[in-house]
Structures are given as structure tokens and as C-alpha cells.
Design a protein around this motif. Structure first.
Motif, PDB file in Angstrom:
ATOM      1  N   ILE A  82       1.098  -1.540   0.096  1.00  9.13           N
ATOM      2  CA  ILE A  82       0.234   0.053  -0.307  1.00  9.13           C
ATOM      3  C   ILE A  82       0.928   1.266  -0.085  1.00  9.13           C
ATOM      4  CG2 ILE A  82      -2.041  -1.174   1.069  1.00  9.13           C
ATOM      5  CD1 ILE A  82      -1.190   0.332   3.776  1.00  9.13           C
ATOM      6  N   GLU A  83       0.700   2.804   0.053  1.00  5.85           N
ATOM      7  CA  GLU A  83       0.996   3.475  -0.022  1.00  5.85           C
ATOM      8  C   GLU A  83       1.742   3.878   0.830  1.00  5.85           C
ATOM      9  OE1 GLU A  83       0.492   8.161   0.215  1.00  5.85           O
ATOM     10  OE2 GLU A  83      -1.051   7.229  -1.712  1.00  5.85           O
ATOM     11  N   ARG A 135      13.555   6.435  -8.446  1.00  8.43           N
ATOM     12  CA  ARG A 135      12.407   6.272  -8.699  1.00  8.43           C
ATOM     13  C   ARG A 135      11.835   4.820  -9.462  1.00  8.43           C
ATOM     14  NH1 ARG A 135      11.906  10.706 -12.089  1.00  8.43           N
ATOM     15  NH2 ARG A 135      10.307   9.718 -13.383  1.00  8.43           N
ATOM     16  N   ILE A 136      10.932   4.474  -9.195  1.00  2.49           N
ATOM     17  CA  ILE A 136      10.813   2.906 -10.725  1.00  2.49           C
ATOM     18  C   ILE A 136       8.918   3.511 -10.736  1.00  2.49           C
ATOM     19  CG2 ILE A 136      10.259   0.856 -10.640  1.00  2.49           C
ATOM     20  CD1 ILE A 136      12.285   0.100  -8.525  1.00  2.49           C
ATOM     21  N   ASP A 137       8.821   3.296 -11.973  1.00  2.00           N
ATOM     22  CA  ASP A 137       7.334   3.272 -12.154  1.00  2.00           C
ATOM     23  C   ASP A 137       6.970   2.070 -12.909  1.00  2.00           C
ATOM     24  OD1 ASP A 137       6.380   5.937 -11.105  1.00  2.00           O
ATOM     25  OD2 ASP A 137       8.002   6.991 -12.568  1.00  2.00           O
ATOM     26  N   LEU A 138       5.957   1.002 -12.329  1.00  2.00           N
ATOM     27  CA  LEU A 138       5.412  -0.246 -12.867  1.00  2.00           C
ATOM     28  C   LEU A 138       4.107  -0.089 -13.357  1.00  2.00           C
ATOM     29  CD1 LEU A 138       5.476  -2.947 -12.913  1.00  2.00           C
ATOM     30  CD2 LEU A 138       5.232  -3.216 -11.143  1.00  2.00           C
ATOM     31  N   MET A 142      13.434   1.413  -0.043  1.00  2.00           N
ATOM     32  CA  MET A 142      12.462   1.673  -1.519  1.00  2.00           C
ATOM     33  C   MET A 142      10.997   1.563  -0.157  1.00  2.00           C
ATOM     34  SD  MET A 142      13.796  -0.724  -4.404  1.00  2.00           S
ATOM     35  CE  MET A 142      14.176  -1.817  -2.924  1.00  2.00           C
ATOM     36  N   VAL A 143      10.278   2.697  -1.089  1.00  2.00           N
ATOM     37  CA  VAL A 143       9.379   3.129  -0.313  1.00  2.00           C
ATOM     38  C   VAL A 143       7.867   2.996  -1.443  1.00  2.00           C
ATOM     39  CG1 VAL A 143       7.855   4.877   1.536  1.00  2.00           C
ATOM     40  CG2 VAL A 143      10.462   4.497   1.555  1.00  2.00           C
ATOM     41  N   GLY A 164      -2.506  -1.357 -14.329  1.00  2.00           N
ATOM     42  CA  GLY A 164      -2.585  -1.713 -12.940  1.00  2.00           C
ATOM     43  C   GLY A 164      -1.228  -1.053 -12.815  1.00  2.00           C
ATOM     44  N   SER A 165      -0.915   0.158 -11.754  1.00  2.00           N
ATOM     45  CA  SER A 165       0.897   1.278 -11.308  1.00  2.00           C
ATOM     46  C   SER A 165       1.092   0.997 -10.516  1.00  2.00           C
ATOM     47  CB  SER A 165       0.428   2.542 -12.294  1.00  2.00           C
ATOM     48  OG  SER A 165      -0.443   2.814 -11.634  1.00  2.00           O
ATOM     49  N   ALA A 166       2.725   1.337  -9.726  1.00  2.00           N
ATOM     50  CA  ALA A 166       2.986   1.457  -8.640  1.00  2.00           C
ATOM     51  C   ALA A 166       3.928   2.737  -9.198  1.00  2.00           C
ATOM     52  CB  ALA A 166       3.153   0.095  -8.105  1.00  2.00           C
ATOM     53  N   ARG A 167       4.367   3.438  -8.283  1.00  2.00           N
ATOM     54  CA  ARG A 167       5.373   4.275  -8.281  1.00  2.00           C
ATOM     55  C   ARG A 167       6.449   3.948  -7.100  1.00  2.00           C
ATOM     56  NH1 ARG A 167       6.198   9.963  -9.714  1.00  2.00           N
ATOM     57  NH2 ARG A 167       6.413   9.370 -11.769  1.00  2.00           N
ATOM     58  N   ILE A 168       7.532   3.696  -7.113  1.00  3.16           N
ATOM     59  CA  ILE A 168       8.426   3.341  -5.736  1.00  3.16           C
ATOM     60  C   ILE A 168       9.240   3.874  -5.548  1.00  3.16           C
ATOM     61  CG2 ILE A 168       9.433   0.992  -4.698  1.00  3.16           C
ATOM     62  CD1 ILE A 168       8.006  -0.801  -6.609  1.00  3.16           C
TER      63      ILE A 168
END
Length: 147
Positions: free
Chosen positions: A47-48, A95-98, A67-68, A81-85
Motif C-alpha cells: 500500500i502507499e 524511482r520506479i514506475d511499473l 524503497m517506499v 495497474g500501476s505503482a510508483r516506488i
């Protein structure tokens, strides 16, 4: 900071590709000399604000990649679906963008990353991008192949 992108097509449905990529226990199994720890270790648990650490090294010699999760939206059979880490360790930043998108044949995976390695001059960013892109591409293919 070096930028790179890995784009893969998978026969897996988007939710399954997502589950495999964000199964942090599997990262420990497929990334040499690395152990991932955190309170949330599965794709459905992230989760965020979730924090995790990838420790790379041998014995006491190594570094922590902290990582957060900044944002996360899980895919469905019909929506992406997307995630930013965010990487906020002392050695590795960025940073990672999935993005995992359903397709008629399964799904597509787009992993976009900005990475900075402490002590590595910006002049070497193209080399860092090439090496990191190849390493992350290999890791993503291994994660998708795991059951």
C-alpha cells in the motif's frame, strides 16, 4: 541520474503478472546476493507508504536499497495497474514506475526507472542505464516465469 525502460509482453493475465513481479520474496530468490525484507512482502499487501529493503552483499559488506511505495493501483482483467516506488537509500536513489496492462494475449509490463548510484559520475549515466536495464530485464523475465 540514469533513465531506462524495460518493456515485456507476457502470456499471463495482468493480475498474475503483477502478483509475480511484486512478490518481494521471489526477488530474494532470483536476484543474486540480495535479500528483500519488509512488513508487506506480497503484491496484494503493498500500500502507499509500504517500506522494504533489498540488502545486497556478502556478509557484512554490502548496501541497503531502501524503497517506499508512493502509489499503487492493482490491475484487473480489464484495467491497467500501476505503482510508483521511491528509492531512498544512501547508495541507490531514484524511482520506479511499473505499469501492467491487460492485452488480448495476456499482458504487457512496462518498468521505467530513474537510478542514481552514489559515487558514480553523471558522465557514466548511459552505461548505468544499459547495465541496469539489462539486469532488471533479466530479473523481470525470471519473476514472470516463476509459478
Amino acid at each position: 541520474m540514469a533513465d531506462f525502460e524495460v518493456h515485456l509482453d507476457s502470456p499471463l493475465p495482468a493480475p498474475e503478472a503483477w502478483r509475480r513481479i511484486l512478490d518481494l520474496r521471489a526477488h530474494t530468490a532470483v536476484i543474486p546476493l540480495t535479500t528483500v525484507t519488509g512488513e508487506a512482502m506480497g503484491a496484494s499487501e503493498l500500500i502507499e507508504g509500504s517500506r522494504f529493503v533489498a540488502r545486497t552483499g556478502v556478509g557484512p559488506v554490502g548496501f541497503d536499497d531502501v524503497m517506499v511505495v508512493q502509489s499503487v493501483v492493482q490491475p484487473t482483467a480489464h484495467s491497467a495497474g500501476s505503482a510508483r516506488i521511491r528509492k531512498e537509500g544512501k547508495v541507490v536513489r531514484g524511482r520506479i514506475d511499473l505499469l501492467v496492462t491487460p492485452t488480448a494475449a495476456g499482458s504487457t509490463v512496462r518498468w521505467t526507472q530513474r537510478i542514481g548510484v552514489r559515487g558514480v559520475p553523471a558522465l557514466l549515466d548511459p552505461l548505468v542505464a544499459k547495465v541496469a536495464g539489462a539486469a532488471y530485464g533479466s530479473t523481470l523475465r525470471k519473476l514472470l516465469a516463476r509459478g
